[in-house]
Scaffold this motif. Structure first.
Motif, PDB file in Angstrom:
ATOM      1  N   PRO A 309      20.828  -9.934  55.033  1.00 47.82           N
ATOM      2  CA  PRO A 309      21.060 -11.163  54.331  1.00 47.82           C
ATOM      3  C   PRO A 309      22.275 -10.764  53.032  1.00 47.82           C
ATOM      4  O   PRO A 309      23.152 -10.054  53.111  1.00 47.82           O
ATOM      5  CB  PRO A 309      20.049 -11.522  53.796  1.00 47.82           C
ATOM      6  N   LEU A 310      22.816 -12.392  53.529  1.00 49.32           N
ATOM      7  CA  LEU A 310      24.012 -12.374  52.293  1.00 49.32           C
ATOM      8  C   LEU A 310      23.634 -13.604  51.193  1.00 49.32           C
ATOM      9  O   LEU A 310      23.468 -14.086  52.571  1.00 49.32           O
ATOM     10  CB  LEU A 310      25.635 -12.805  52.443  1.00 49.32           C
ATOM     11  N   LEU A 311      23.697 -13.722  49.679  1.00 49.03           N
ATOM     12  CA  LEU A 311      23.047 -14.641  49.114  1.00 49.03           C
ATOM     13  C   LEU A 311      24.000 -14.842  48.382  1.00 49.03           C
ATOM     14  O   LEU A 311      24.833 -13.829  47.569  1.00 49.03           O
ATOM     15  CB  LEU A 311      22.425 -14.409  48.866  1.00 49.03           C
ATOM     16  N   ALA A 312      24.415 -16.685  48.403  1.00 50.25           N
ATOM     17  CA  ALA A 312      25.305 -16.956  47.463  1.00 50.25           C
ATOM     18  C   ALA A 312      25.090 -17.802  45.745  1.00 50.25           C
ATOM     19  O   ALA A 312      24.958 -18.277  46.872  1.00 50.25           O
ATOM     20  CB  ALA A 312      26.669 -17.190  48.179  1.00 50.25           C
ATOM     21  N   VAL A 494      14.782 -22.254  44.371  1.00 53.34           N
ATOM     22  CA  VAL A 494      14.809 -20.740  44.674  1.00 53.34           C
ATOM     23  C   VAL A 494      15.139 -19.423  45.553  1.00 53.34           C
ATOM     24  O   VAL A 494      14.667 -20.141  46.665  1.00 53.34           O
ATOM     25  CB  VAL A 494      14.004 -19.591  42.927  1.00 53.34           C
ATOM     26  N   ILE A 495      16.100 -19.584  45.863  1.00 49.75           N
ATOM     27  CA  ILE A 495      16.668 -18.866  47.037  1.00 49.75           C
ATOM     28  C   ILE A 495      16.430 -17.071  46.733  1.00 49.75           C
ATOM     29  O   ILE A 495      16.184 -16.693  46.245  1.00 49.75           O
ATOM     30  CB  ILE A 495      17.699 -19.059  47.964  1.00 49.75           C
ATOM     31  N   TYR A 496      15.798 -16.355  48.519  1.00 50.90           N
ATOM     32  CA  TYR A 496      15.876 -15.429  48.397  1.00 50.90           C
ATOM     33  C   TYR A 496      16.582 -14.594  49.335  1.00 50.90           C
ATOM     34  O   TYR A 496      16.496 -15.366  50.920  1.00 50.90           O
ATOM     35  CB  TYR A 496      13.897 -15.655  48.246  1.00 50.90           C
ATOM     36  N   ALA A 497      16.491 -13.007  49.226  1.00 51.74           N
ATOM     37  CA  ALA A 497      16.974 -12.298  50.721  1.00 51.74           C
ATOM     38  C   ALA A 497      16.476 -11.289  49.268  1.00 51.74           C
ATOM     39  O   ALA A 497      16.474 -10.839  49.030  1.00 51.74           O
ATOM     40  CB  ALA A 497      18.324 -12.290  50.615  1.00 51.74           C
TER      41      ALA A 497
END
Length: 867
Positions: A309-312, A494-497
């Motif tokens: 994953p990529l998280l921005a 709140v996003i997660y990876a």
């Protein structure tokens, strides 16, 4: 000697004296600034350390801390925060405790009255004992680290600000930092990031000024067609809950004023305006209102080149100097129960740990969820000050607050609190006196006096500090969600990876349950009658009923302040961002995924400056006949081949300048003839959404100019005038030739110190603390969200406060940038050294592993225990 020669000699003497004075002041300023610069190499002993902590600073001045215990790392972080940002910490502490007047004098009184009335410090005092023992130990160790630095330096050597303020205000001792100071800051943060608090009062102020239909026009519901919610219908299934029963609302029967009607008696809108003005006195430390947004997204490994994953994330907050965030890492040499951290990211000076970032297993990002977590209640009172509820009169609770004022007398205020919350209309005399004529619209008796109280989840003691430490320690999605159970306020997306390839989302926070308003079906749309308990909060939405998702089918989660899901339950709010940014991000991600998304792709999306609302407006402008006005038509021609991009300079910049100028004047002509002056249309995303509908209705009532009685304007007349006014405006500002216009000449941000950067301080002081204007592209409702207020000019008022992209395949390949720099000291090389890269959308390397940190290290400081 002639009079002329005498005057010349006097003038030369005065200039020379002034020059000496300015040079002298400059020497003093520079000497104090130099003395305040902290030590970043060598060895310093710190009380309480059980073992050494290494502080390795990279080329950006960012410290990477390595230690042996959780408490040692917290103590070292407190020390380092104080080294670089103590005045900022102290300023925020004074604001959050209602003691700003002690630091800046009587100018801080309006803010102090509000904060003391709300009782932020009391909330923090009640919260600390609720926290887990480990969290309390971390907060205490952090405080000890801050205080160790304070003890090592005199007041003037802590920060240049103290030296400057000491010239005009009494030199007060600096108090020790405490865990309560840290926790109070969480309440201050939640105040800026709460939901529709401003909209609720604004709608009440407009009631009776414009029609109910016009108010609804200005606050339209989220439109899912073409604007995807965060979660799709298959990503999350809400629990079935029966709808709350609808009850009448206090503002349901407000009569509209007669044309030309005037009165010397304060009206309901006047009263609400007085309360709104009083509450607005609290400094917007994070930004407030529509400008508090953010972009965040996460892409699964199925759609990335690396297979992970990529998280921005880039939170949109108010602009300030120094910036809101502080970058640092906290690394345990060996992961153990006593030292469970390997975490890096963006922290808040004044709070231990990392707020947004990643550890060695997971990454997370925040955007503002913006649920409706506050309600205003009209309180019916009698001559004895009692408050009515369900037919029973009771005295509100009271307490006395004494506000110390630097250079002035102490002010005493009495705070009254009802079952709903503090009475905020007592804050200023004008607001309090207006309660005699406050609106109940037939619900009260003659001679009654009314007050306005505030119910807000942020005024309840909470364990939010536990949640932040839990995020830092979390190893998987289950632990991530468990940590967020304690996050009460501010409620966030709140996003997660994680490194195993999972992506996810959680909406945490305390969300009240209450009945909808009778006339709108929407809870909290208007202020409610406090004398009827049917309007009281009946419960909180259980955490397990809040939206969440793990590994959604589409492999992408975009959270940019749009609606969370299509489900009406649980009720969160109707005041969502319209979704222009979120949909543009979705569209761009669908393009990059075809070849496998990369970190560079995510950075390019963060820089995207395409205006998604431009084409609809241009089409309407082109319908206007300008054949008799070639001067204005020459400017409109810029739009014909424009691709909608909004760079600060270069191709497309001239067209962006003109369209934004047209937009500014369009707001004035369409809305501001009917809105109160302090509620002028800001031209943000909500107004863009409103305008998208008005453009399809040429004869809508909003197009009519209320200032031209007897004449009914339509869309064409208003659009024509907006183009004419914009052409004249930019000709004055930028020159006669439209092809030479540049958006970045109008759209600038001047990094300004919050206390010593204004026009009320000497120029030499402003010179020391402020920085040069920075041309910026982008704008409101654009992914590169350098927002501006169309009612006040083109200057940037909110923007991405930082940017980061986390690569879960290789954490050392992640990138980040801060808005200003690591340091809060004007003479430091790192005061504004990140501004140029930030403005250009360039990120910097983000070292994480021990090898990467060692390779990036330029200065090393050891914090050692006393022998």
């Amino acid at each position: 000697m002639s009079r002329a020669r005498t005057l010349r000699r006097v003038a030369i003497g005065v200039v020379a004296a002034l020059l000496v004075l300015v040079v002298g002041l400059a020497v003093v300023v520079l000497s104090f600034a130099q003395a305040a610069t902290p030590q970043t190499t060598g060895r310093i002993t710190v009380d309480g350390m059980s073992a050494e902590v290494t502080v390795a600073r990279d080329a950006s001045g960012v410290p990477h801390l390595t230690g042996s215990t959780l408490e040692d790392l917290a103590r070292a972080q407190g020390f380092v925060h104080a080294q670089d940002r103590f005045f900022d910490m102290d300023l925020r502490r004074h604001i959050a405790s209602g003691r700003l007047s002690e630091l800046v004098g009587k100018s801080g009184l309006p803010a102090d009255r509000v904060v003391r009335t709300l009782g932020w410090h009391q909330v923090a005092e009640q919260s600390v004992p609720l926290l887990a023992p480990e969290t309390r130990r971390v907060l205490q160790a952090y405080s000890e680290g801050v205080n160790a630095y304070l003890e090592s330096r005199s007041r003037n050597r802590l920060s240049l600000e103290y030296a400057v303020l000491g010239i005009s205000l009494p030199d007060r001792p600096i108090e020790d930092w405490t865990p309560v100071d840290s926790v109070a800051w969480l309440t201050a943060m939640a105040w800026d990031l709460k939901g529709n608090y401003t909209d609720e009062l604004s709608r009440a102020r407009l009631t009776g000024r414009v029609t109910r239909e016009q108010i609804i026009d200005l606050y339209p519901p989220f439109e899912r067609t073409g604007h995807d919610p965060i979660l799709g219908t298959g990503d999350w299934a809400p629990g079935a809950r029966p709808p709350a029963s609808s009850v009448p609302n206090a503002l349901a029967d407000v009569p509209a004023p007669s044309v030309g009607e005037t009165s010397s008696v304060p009206t309901a809108p006047d009263w609400y305006a007085a309360v709104q003005d009083a509450l607005a006195a609290v400094p917007a430390l994070y930004g407030r209102g529509e400008g508090v947004g953010s972009n965040s997204w996460v892409v699964s490994g199925d759609l990335t080149k690396s297979g992970k994953p990529l998280l921005a994330n880039d939170p949109h907050l108010g602009t300030r100097l120094p910036g809101i965030w502080y970058q640092n890492s906290l690394t345990c040499q060996t992961l153990t129960e006593a030292c469970p951290l390997r975490v890096s990211g963006f922290s808040f000076p004044g709070l231990p740990g990392i707020m947004i970032g990643h550890n060695d297993r997971i990454a997370w990002g925040f955007t503002n969820l913006g649920p409706d977590v506050s309600d205003f209640y009209l309180e019916r009172t009698d001559v004895e000050g009692r408050v009515l509820k369900d037919g029973v009169w009771t005295q509100p609770e009271t307490r006395v607050e004494r506000i110390q004022v630097a250079g002035g007398p102490t002010e005493t205020i009495t705070v009254r609190t009802t079952s709903h919350g503090p009475i905020v209309s007592d804050v200023l005399p004008s607001a309090k006196d207006g309660g005699v004529h406050a609106p109940t619209f037939g619900a009260g008796a003659s001679g009654d006096v009314y007050a306005l109280s505030l119910a807000w989840t942020g005024l309840r003691p909470s364990k939010t500090a536990d949640a932040l430490l839990g995020l830092n320690k979390a190893r998987d999605f289950t632990q991530f969600r468990t940590a967020l159970r304690d996050l009460a306020a501010p409620s966030q997306n709140v996003i997660y990876a994680d490194v195993d390839g999972h992506i996810g989302y959680q909406a945490p926070g305390v969300i009240p349950v209450r009945a909808p308003s009778g006339d709108t079906g929407v809870p909290g749309y208007w202020p409610s009658p406090g004398w009827d308990s049917h309007h009281d909060w009946s419960a909180e939405v259980p955490f397990d009923d809040l939206p969440w998702a793990l590994d959604p089918a589409g492999g992408v989660i975009v959270a940019a302040n749009q609606q969370v899901s299509a489900s009406p339950t649980p009720f969160l709010t109707t005041d969502w961002d319209p979704g222009y940014r979120s949909q543009r991000i979705h569209d761009l991600l669908s393009r990059t995924a075809t070849g496998g998304s990369t970190v560079a792709d995510m950075e390019a999306i963060q820089r995207d400056d395409r205006d998604p609302t431009a084409q609809a407006l241009i089409a309407a402008l082109n319908d206007v006949d300008l054949r008799s006005d070639p001067f204005t038509a020459s400017a409109r021609e810029l739009l014909n081949s424009w691709d909608g991009s909004s760079p600060a300079r270069g191709k497309g910049s001239a067209a962006a300048a003109y369209l934004n100028a047209v937009w500014s004047h369009l707001m004035l002509l369409t809305f501001d003839d009917e809105l109160p002056e302090d509620m002028a249309a800001n031209g943000g995303a909500r107004f863009r959404f409103v305008m998208s509908h008005l453009l399809t209705e040429p004869n809508h009532v909003w197009w009519d100019d209320a200032k031209t009685p007897g004449v009914v304007e339509g869309r064409g007349a208003i659009l024509s005038q907006a183009m004419v006014d914009a052409r004249e405006d930019l000709t004055r500002r930028l020159g006669k030739d439209p092809k030479g216009w540049q958006w970045g000449e109008l759209h600038t941000w001047t990094p300004t110190h919050p206390v010593l950067g204004g026009d009320n301080v000497p120029g030499i002081v402003r010179w020391a603390f402020n920085d040069d204007p920075v041309p910026l592209g982008g704008g409101s409702a654009i992914v590169n969200a350098n927002g501006w207020d169309a009612s006040k000019g083109y200057a940037v008022t909110w923007a991405p406060s930082m940017r980061m992209v986390v690569d879960l395949a290789d954490l050392d390949a992640s990138v980040w940038i801060n808005q200003t720099g690591a340091s809060g000291h004007p003479l430091s090389d790192h005061y504004t050294d990140q501004v140029a890269d930030w403005a250009a959308g360039r990120n910097r390397p983000w070292p994480f592993t021990a090898r990467a940190v060692a390779a990036a290290t330029e200065d090393t400081l050891v914090l050692a225990p006393r022998s």
